[in-house]
Write a protein that holds these residues in place. Sequence first.
Motif: not given
Lengths: 231, 279
Positions: A8, A45, A47, A52, B176, B179-180, B223-226, B253, B256
Amino acid sequence: MGLKFRTYPIGQDVLTLEFQGLTPLFLRQIMSGLRTHFGQYLDILAVNGSLTLFEKDISNNQTDIEEFLSGFRLSEIDKPHCWELAVHYNGADLEALSLQLGLSTQQIIEQHQSQTYTIEGFGFLPGFFYASGLPKSLHVSRKNTPALRVPPRSVAIAGGQTGVYPVETSGGWHVLGETAFDLFDHRSQPPMFMNVGDELRFKSVTKQELNEWSQAWMQIDDRKRLLSCSR
Amino acid sequence: MLEIIRAGLFDTIQDLGRFGLRSLGVAVSGAMHKKAFAEANARLGNHPNDAALEIGQIGGVYRFHTPTFFTLSGAAKEARLNGLALSSGPVHRAKAGDELFIGRSTEGVYTYMAVKGGFQTECILNSRSMHPSLFEHPRLQKGQQLAYDSHEHFEPNSFSETPSVGAAKEFVLEAQRGPEFHFLLQPNLIAQLKFKVADFNRMGYRLLPSTHLKKSTESISSCAVFPGIVQLTPSGECIVLHRDAQVSGGYPRILVLSDESLDRLAGCSRDQSVKLLLR
């Protein structure tokens, strides 16, 4: 057997690939496969069993990447590299942890170094790895209030994982001891030789021995060899 | 060379950031207000990645030791060269010994001071951006000297005015779904609420909703964040991750933000009211 996954996008430039039941070593195979196929410098990455991908407009390539994954075959021949870190177990949190877990500090030390851990991924700080395999008896939630100052090279645990703080920082993991090695070195290329899927052991040493390891680390050219497990 | 005579409240050197090393836990960082930063480099004919001085809400005093040309972009602040207000026009000449005073923001937060050719400060992993986990000091200190190449001649190109980063009473941030997003029990509410900026730093902005955000009791593992990710904390606050954000995190999250909205947010100070526009 084909991979089980779902993908996704998160915005335009980020794509997550979630896998089912893959070991970190297999994840690493996929990482290197993706880099061979979609570009050597693809920022990936790892995780918690997912990868990702970060690249401008990567979400436009979602279908290509799914196709690539569908055709990807895992290889059983990869063997994980094994690293052994000398640790002087004098951590600031040993006593409190002993009360909390109902174990003597000696038992905590013995149990922590009795295991072989697996590096699941990196995050939090440059070079901070999450290694799984902590014995059940040592599972403990993060501190309610993070310590304001955790010294660099601290070996710590939280949840079911262990890790090493690369730099001085604040942090909520329980510190068991100190290793002799600055594992993340921005002057090196790459800055860290440990990788997702690698195995990791800890070996209890005295303060004196820790200093000797530290000297060896500063002087030796082949640091990889210094930390490789003797099999 | 530029000497820091008195450091501002939060002075750092920034370029576009550090890329390709998230796999090892290295954050991107880079200029908080990308548009204002780009503008500064463009005015001087610099490379887009040339490093500039990023000045937080309150500036300091800086001495030029060699001649150059400089520009200020982003948040408006009082600025004086050798005690005199800066002339109008986007690019200024500095002679050896000139002292630049920069005051407090009158609107917006981050101001960029760029010199011709950029600052040649310490470069770590292909970037001069001062991320606290990689640099000994997270911000510039009194007495520090920032190298640059001296320039005696430069024809400023006709460049547009500074982009507006303040003024509006209410900021609208385009977002936007994350994912959560489904963790929000009243998803439609998010676009109707007002949020207040409670506090902020280069890592993130804490936004307090005007009405409590009901959320699912589910939890997620890391989880991945940015930069741009909006996290929902257990207490119902929103944290917008900004340029110095870590690469992974443990909160849902929900949204975005676009890069443009991150710039807009970088123009907000405490108590600023913001709204979210779902795209």
